[in-house]
Design an enzyme around this catalytic site. Structure first.
Site, PDB file in Angstrom:
ATOM      1  N   GLU A 162      -1.020  -3.448  -5.050  1.00 38.21           N
ATOM      2  CA  GLU A 162      -2.132  -3.356  -6.007  1.00 38.21           C
ATOM      3  C   GLU A 162      -2.270  -4.596  -6.898  1.00 38.21           C
ATOM      4  O   GLU A 162      -2.351  -4.482  -8.121  1.00 38.21           O
ATOM      5  CB  GLU A 162      -1.987  -2.084  -6.858  1.00 38.21           C
ATOM      6  CG  GLU A 162      -1.932  -0.827  -5.999  1.00 38.21           C
ATOM      7  CD  GLU A 162      -1.687   0.462  -6.785  1.00 38.21           C
ATOM      8  OE1 GLU A 162      -1.642   0.421  -8.021  1.00 38.21           O
ATOM      9  OE2 GLU A 162      -1.547   1.517  -6.141  1.00 38.21           O
ATOM     10  N   ASP A 208      -2.665  -1.853  -0.874  1.00 33.19           N
ATOM     11  CA  ASP A 208      -3.628  -1.655  -1.972  1.00 33.19           C
ATOM     12  C   ASP A 208      -4.521  -0.442  -1.723  1.00 33.19           C
ATOM     13  O   ASP A 208      -4.555   0.107  -0.615  1.00 33.19           O
ATOM     14  CB  ASP A 208      -4.494  -2.911  -2.158  1.00 33.19           C
ATOM     15  CG  ASP A 208      -4.856  -3.147  -3.630  1.00 33.19           C
ATOM     16  OD1 ASP A 208      -4.944  -2.168  -4.411  1.00 33.19           O
ATOM     17  OD2 ASP A 208      -5.039  -4.323  -4.013  1.00 33.19           O
ATOM     18  N   GLU A 274      -0.898   5.894   2.266  1.00 32.25           N
ATOM     19  CA  GLU A 274      -0.786   6.965   1.261  1.00 32.25           C
ATOM     20  C   GLU A 274      -1.933   7.955   1.427  1.00 32.25           C
ATOM     21  O   GLU A 274      -2.570   8.370   0.453  1.00 32.25           O
ATOM     22  CB  GLU A 274      -0.801   6.371  -0.160  1.00 32.25           C
ATOM     23  CG  GLU A 274       0.290   5.362  -0.420  1.00 32.25           C
ATOM     24  CD  GLU A 274       0.232   4.733  -1.804  1.00 32.25           C
ATOM     25  OE1 GLU A 274      -0.391   5.306  -2.720  1.00 32.25           O
ATOM     26  OE2 GLU A 274       0.814   3.642  -1.977  1.00 32.25           O
TER      27      GLU A 274
END
Ligand code: 9MR
Length: 368
Positions: A162, A208, A274
């Site tokens: 990120e 990200d 994720e």
């Protein structure tokens, strides 16, 4: 978590690692091992796994069995992050992370590393330490120490997480983090350089969120630019696309497919790291909600898995029993528990499980 809890977790996990048999079926599911997400994925050359935390694995036998039935890989939700490993400067505690590594190895699961450099979940002392005269030493030592500790027990690493945030309005769309403030954008390639030197054969990822939907186009561009400059220097092996989906956002399959092709054309692998679906904007009715979640996920997975560079899919929690989606501000406003994971809170398969299975069955086989 207190050190007493950590001890308990470690002891229970070590016991667990030794006791859990290799091929245990998920509670309440059919025993047919080939009808699992991990087998469906493996038939296409894809690794399927899920994010977990140490106490879930240590204390919840039914959940553990569900993980082993559907997953070929686990990823620690928090246990490998700086804020977890070194709350006090110099006092490293690898016990929970080690216990997860040991559980994975004892049960033939892979384990991914998440994550070395993240602006969030930093120990309270770190921002100030980074800003001080020894900042560079703290930064480099952290990366080296963690990677050396796990060595090749971890299959690949999210080295930097990120680091792009166009809303911060900085040149290059870099996120305004303590790392950027202290070192400038060079902290990113530098982290990869260190990782390469410690573990030359371990695949290294940039990870990200916020690139899955079209309105996030400027973030996509900035991520591509970063990947391109890292890959020219041979520093990165792939992109982790977090894939936190959300009902109510419009997924433009064509535009995303072409973004994936752009990443693949750099010679990089892609992992969906994720995956889950936020259902806060879906109706309360469970049947309707489950259908919307499954449909949204299927469109996304059908598109992403079509790209052969996509080699892995990690659900960020396997069941609604444990999910970050119930934590405000991500939780539903009506207070109902979310239904964004493949299994429900009783570990039963949901339409989302079927949607993932169908998308995996329809994916092209990856070259080995
Ligand atoms: O799900 C994770 C939660 O259990 C942790 O408390 C939190 C802070 O470490 O991180 C969550 O995972 C995040 C991931 O590491 C990076 N992308 C966003 C995830 C959800 O917040």
């Amino acid at each position: 978590m207190s050190s007493r809890n950590l001890d308990f977790t470690r002891r229970s996990l070590l016991k667990t690692a030794a006791l859990v048999p290799l091929a245990s079926g998920a509670v309440g599911q059919e025993a047919d091992a080939s009808n699992s997400l991990k087998s469906k994925a493996a038939r296409r050359g894809i690794t399927f796994g899920c994010g977990v935390s140490a106490p879930q694995i240590a204390k919840d036998q039914a959940f553990r069995a569900a993980v082993m039935a559907d997953c070929a890989e686990i990823v620690p939700w928090a246990e490998m992050k700086w804020g977890f490993l070194e709350r006090e400067e110099g006092s490293l505690d690898f016990s929970s992370a080690d216990a997860l590594v040991q559980f994975a190895h004892a049960n033939s699961l892979k384990i991914r590393g998440h994550t070395l450099v993240w602006y969030n979940n930093l120990p309270p002392w770190v921002p100030q330490a980074l800003a001080g005269p020894d900042g560079r030493r703290f930064y480099e030592t952290h990366i080296r120490t963690v990677l050396s500790h796990f060595g090749t027990k971890v299959v690949n690493w999210d080295v930097v997480n990120e680091a792009i945030e166009p809303n911060d309005k900085l040149p290059g769309s870099y996120r305004n983090s303590p790392f950027l403030k202290r070192f400038g954008p060079d902290y990113i390639p530098h982290a990869f350089e260190i990782a390469r030197s410690v573990l030359p054969h371990t695949p290294l990822y940039y990870n990200d969120y916020g690139i899955e939907y079209n309105f996030q186009g400027s973030k996509r561009d900035a991520v591509l630019e970063l990947l391109s400059s890292l890959s020219k220097r041979g520093l990165v092996d792939g992109l982790g696309i977090q894939s936190h989906l959300k009902i109510g956002l419009w997924f433009d399959a064509k535009a995303f497919r072409s973004f994936l092709a752009d990443v693949a054309s750099l010679g990089l692998s892609i992992l969906l790291t994720e995956f889950d679906v936020n259902d806060m904007r879906a109706p309360a009715d469970i049947a309707t909600r489950d259908r919307e979640v499954a449909d949204h996920a299927f469109r996304y997975l059908e598109t992403t898995l079509d790209e052969k560079a996509v080699k892995g899919l990690v659900a960020w929690g396997l069941s609604d029993r444990y999910t970050w989606l119930d934590v405000p501000p991500f939780a539903r406003r009506d207070g109902l528990p979310s239904r964004g994971q493949p299994l429900d809170a009783k570990l039963q398969r949901k339409p989302l499980w079927d949607a993932i299975a169908r998308a995996l069955d329809g994916a092209p086989v990856r070259p080995s």
